[in-house]
Design an enzyme around this catalytic site. Structure first.
Site, short mmCIF file in Angstrom:
data_model
loop_
_atom_site.label_atom_id
_atom_site.label_comp_id
_atom_site.label_asym_id
_atom_site.label_seq_id
_atom_site.Cartn_x
_atom_site.Cartn_y
_atom_site.Cartn_z
N ALA A 161 0.84 -1.21 0.00
CA ALA A 161 0.00 0.00 0.00
C ALA A 161 0.87 1.25 0.00
CB ALA A 161 -0.92 -0.02 1.21
N GLY A 162 2.08 1.11 -0.53
CA GLY A 162 3.02 2.23 -0.60
C GLY A 162 2.67 3.15 -1.77
N ASN A 163 3.70 3.80 -2.29
CA ASN A 163 3.46 4.83 -3.33
C ASN A 163 2.74 4.27 -4.55
OD1 ASN A 163 4.59 6.95 -1.92
ND2 ASN A 163 6.65 6.59 -2.70
N VAL A 164 3.24 3.17 -5.10
CA VAL A 164 2.64 2.64 -6.34
C VAL A 164 1.30 1.95 -6.04
CG1 VAL A 164 2.94 1.06 -8.28
CG2 VAL A 164 4.89 2.39 -7.44
N ARG A 209 13.98 1.54 -5.65
CA ARG A 209 15.39 1.95 -5.67
C ARG A 209 15.56 3.40 -5.21
NH1 ARG A 209 17.24 2.73 -12.03
NH2 ARG A 209 15.17 3.16 -12.87
N ARG A 268 17.46 -1.11 -10.93
CA ARG A 268 16.34 -1.94 -10.45
C ARG A 268 16.85 -3.33 -10.06
NH1 ARG A 268 14.62 0.71 -15.04
NH2 ARG A 268 12.69 1.91 -14.97
N ASN A 292 10.12 -4.62 -8.55
CA ASN A 292 11.35 -4.74 -9.36
C ASN A 292 12.38 -5.66 -8.73
OD1 ASN A 292 11.19 -3.17 -11.77
ND2 ASN A 292 11.03 -1.33 -10.49
N HIS A 346 12.47 -4.43 -18.66
CA HIS A 346 12.14 -3.17 -17.98
C HIS A 346 13.36 -2.73 -17.17
CE1 HIS A 346 9.78 -0.12 -16.00
NE2 HIS A 346 10.00 -0.64 -14.80
N1 NAI Z 1 7.18 -2.35 -12.84
C1 NAI Z 1 7.18 -1.02 -12.82
O1 NAI Z 1 6.96 -0.38 -13.84
C2 NAI Z 1 7.43 -0.30 -11.54
C3 NAI Z 1 7.86 -0.97 -10.43
N2 NAI Z 1 8.07 -0.33 -9.24
C4 NAI Z 1 8.47 -1.15 -8.11
O2 NAI Z 1 7.33 -1.33 -7.26
C5 NAI Z 1 7.78 -1.59 -5.92
C6 NAI Z 1 7.03 -0.67 -4.94
O3 NAI Z 1 7.42 0.67 -5.14
P1 NAI Z 1 6.82 1.83 -4.19
O4 NAI Z 1 5.36 1.65 -4.05
O5 NAI Z 1 7.35 3.09 -4.69
O6 NAI Z 1 7.51 1.45 -2.79
P2 NAI Z 1 6.98 1.82 -1.32
O7 NAI Z 1 8.12 1.61 -0.41
O8 NAI Z 1 6.30 3.14 -1.34
O9 NAI Z 1 5.86 0.71 -1.05
C7 NAI Z 1 6.15 -0.64 -0.92
C8 NAI Z 1 5.23 -1.21 0.15
O10 NAI Z 1 5.43 -2.63 0.22
C9 NAI Z 1 5.19 -2.98 1.58
N3 NAI Z 1 5.71 -4.32 1.85
C10 NAI Z 1 6.99 -4.73 1.99
N4 NAI Z 1 7.02 -6.05 2.24
C11 NAI Z 1 5.75 -6.49 2.25
C12 NAI Z 1 5.14 -7.76 2.43
N5 NAI Z 1 5.86 -8.86 2.67
N6 NAI Z 1 3.80 -7.84 2.37
C13 NAI Z 1 3.04 -6.73 2.14
N7 NAI Z 1 3.57 -5.50 1.95
C14 NAI Z 1 4.90 -5.38 2.00
C15 NAI Z 1 5.91 -1.88 2.37
O11 NAI Z 1 5.48 -1.84 3.72
C16 NAI Z 1 5.53 -0.65 1.56
O12 NAI Z 1 4.37 -0.01 2.07
C17 NAI Z 1 9.30 -1.38 -5.94
O13 NAI Z 1 9.95 -2.61 -6.04
C18 NAI Z 1 9.52 -0.55 -7.20
O14 NAI Z 1 10.80 -0.70 -7.72
C19 NAI Z 1 7.84 1.00 -9.11
C20 NAI Z 1 7.41 1.74 -10.19
C21 NAI Z 1 7.19 1.15 -11.49
O1 OAA Z 2 12.58 3.37 -11.80
C1 OAA Z 2 12.22 2.55 -10.94
O2 OAA Z 2 13.00 1.96 -10.18
C2 OAA Z 2 10.77 2.23 -10.83
C3 OAA Z 2 10.29 1.80 -12.14
O3 OAA Z 2 10.41 0.66 -12.52
C4 OAA Z 2 9.89 2.86 -13.07
O4 OAA Z 2 9.46 3.94 -12.64
O5 OAA Z 2 10.00 2.62 -14.27
#
Ligand code: NAI
Ligand code: OAA
Length: 311
Positions: free
Chosen positions: A8-11, A82, A88, A120, A175
């Site tokens: 429930a973080g940023n994404v 990251r 990533r 990621n 990605h």
């Molecule tokens: N595929 C894509 O295009 C993208 C991927 N990402 C990836 O998405 C992931 C999340 O990014 P954000 O939301 O910015 O991070 P964030 O730190 O804001 O949120 C992540 C959440 O996961 C929770 N969490 C950690 N372990 C857990 C578990 N075992 N069970 C349930 N919740 C758990 C944390 O408490 C936190 O609230 C990162 O790995 C990031 O690199 C981010 C943007 C784009």
């Molecule tokens: O850049 C990152 O680490 C998160 C991500 O995958 C993106 O925004 O494309």
């Protein structure tokens, strides 16, 4: 239709917000490991119902997967993002364990769900989920190409000084900062190849900016992006729940398509109620084929690091 989002973080929260606002689902469950955090995000989103005009039920849960039971689509965003200067790929050590256990919990409670993987390094986490759960490949979708393509179209629109919604374009491949392949040859401004308006140098710059799109935002924000990623997940979930049969580049397990096997990597897919309805094998030219093979090599190398997590 019910959608669960873990993390429930940023994404995850942005994605829940976008799905609620777009009225795509009847129920959204947000799950997080942090005590009370998902409940707080769910309550905050719920309190936008009357001002934004939607009736979706939004529920939060601290690691209680019973609340996720019977979900049609489950989205995994749990794990760490990251920081500036990181790739990533450096997230694999922590995120692999988190993604694997979360995926197993989700499957136990929603045996028929379509899985959307966001954490990621996304292609590697998609492969891990595919290998760990043993589900048919159409039910495991990695989200990256939607976002990368939206960044590609944004940079094209800026270079052209034309509206982004008049531009078509796709990014395939991994990605990653060095593995993405923006298909500049096939991009168009209302059907007219963009090469009629932009020079070779300008197109090279658009492609380079697209590839480091995530890193640029990470440098500016101190953590990785969330608005465009959250909206991209919502777009993909919409295509699944509403059986839209849109063509969207997604990371999917390949068995010979594009000359590759036993990896998950971004290719154009038709997305509908069964998840990946079809992989579209488009004709790449020799240069694009070479870039795809190089990208696949890099993605495959990352999968070797997973061995300890697949045991
Ligand atoms: N595929 C894509 O295009 C993208 C991927 N990402 C990836 O998405 C992931 C999340 O990014 P954000 O939301 O910015 O991070 P964030 O730190 O804001 O949120 C992540 C959440 O996961 C929770 N969490 C950690 N372990 C857990 C578990 N075992 N069970 C349930 N919740 C758990 C944390 O408490 C936190 O609230 C990162 O790995 C990031 O690199 C981010 C943007 C784009
Ligand atoms: O850049 C990152 O680490 C998160 C991500 O995958 C993106 O925004 O494309």
């Amino acid at each position: 239709m019910k959608v669960t989002i873990v993390g429930a973080g940023n994404v995850g929260a942005t994605c829940a917000d976008a799905i609620a606002y777009r009225r795509i689902a009847s129920e959204i469950v947000l799950v997080d490991i942090r005590e009370g955090f998902a409940e707080g995000k769910a309550l905050d989103i719920t309190q936008t119902q009357t001002t934004l005009g939607f009736n979706t039920k939004v529920v939060g849960s601290t690691n209680d997967y019973a609340k996720t039971a019977g979900s049609d689509v489950v989205v995994i965003t749990s794990g760490i993002p990251r920081k500036p200067g990181m790739t990533r790929e450096e997230l694999i050590g922590i995120n692999a364990g988190i993604v694997k256990s979360v995926a197993e919990n989700l499957l136990q409670n929603s045996p028929n769900a379509i899985f959307v993987i966001v954490s990621n390094p996304m292609d590697t986490m998609t492969y891990l989920t595919y290998k760990s759960l043993g589900l048919p490949k159409n039910r495991i979708i990695g989200m990256g190409g939607t976002l990368d393509s939206s960044r590609f179209k944004t940079y094209l629109s800026l270079a052209l000084d034309k509206p982004a919604n008049d531009i078509q374009g796709m990014v395939i491949g991994g990605h990653g900062d060095t593995t993405m392949i923006p298909l500049t040859r096939l991009a168009s401004y209302n059907g007219v190849p963009v090469s009629q308006f932009l020079s070779e140098d300008e197109l090279t710059k658009v492609a380079a900016d697209t590839m480091v799109g995530g890193a640029t935002l990470t440098g500016l924000l101190g953590t990785s992006a969330w608005y465009a990623p959250g909206a991209s997940v919502a777009y993909l979930v919409d295509a699944i729940l509403n059986d839209q049969h849109k063509m969207i580049p997604c990371s999917v397990y390949l068995e010979g398509e594009y000359g590759q096997s036993d990896i998950c990597i971004g290719v154009p897919c038709i997305i509908g109620k069964n998840g990946i309805e079809k992989i579209v094998d488009i004709n790449l030219n020799e240069a694009e084929k070479a870039l795809f093979a190089k990208s696949a090599d890099a993605v495959r190398n990352m999968n070797n690091d997973l061995k300890s997590h697949l045991a």
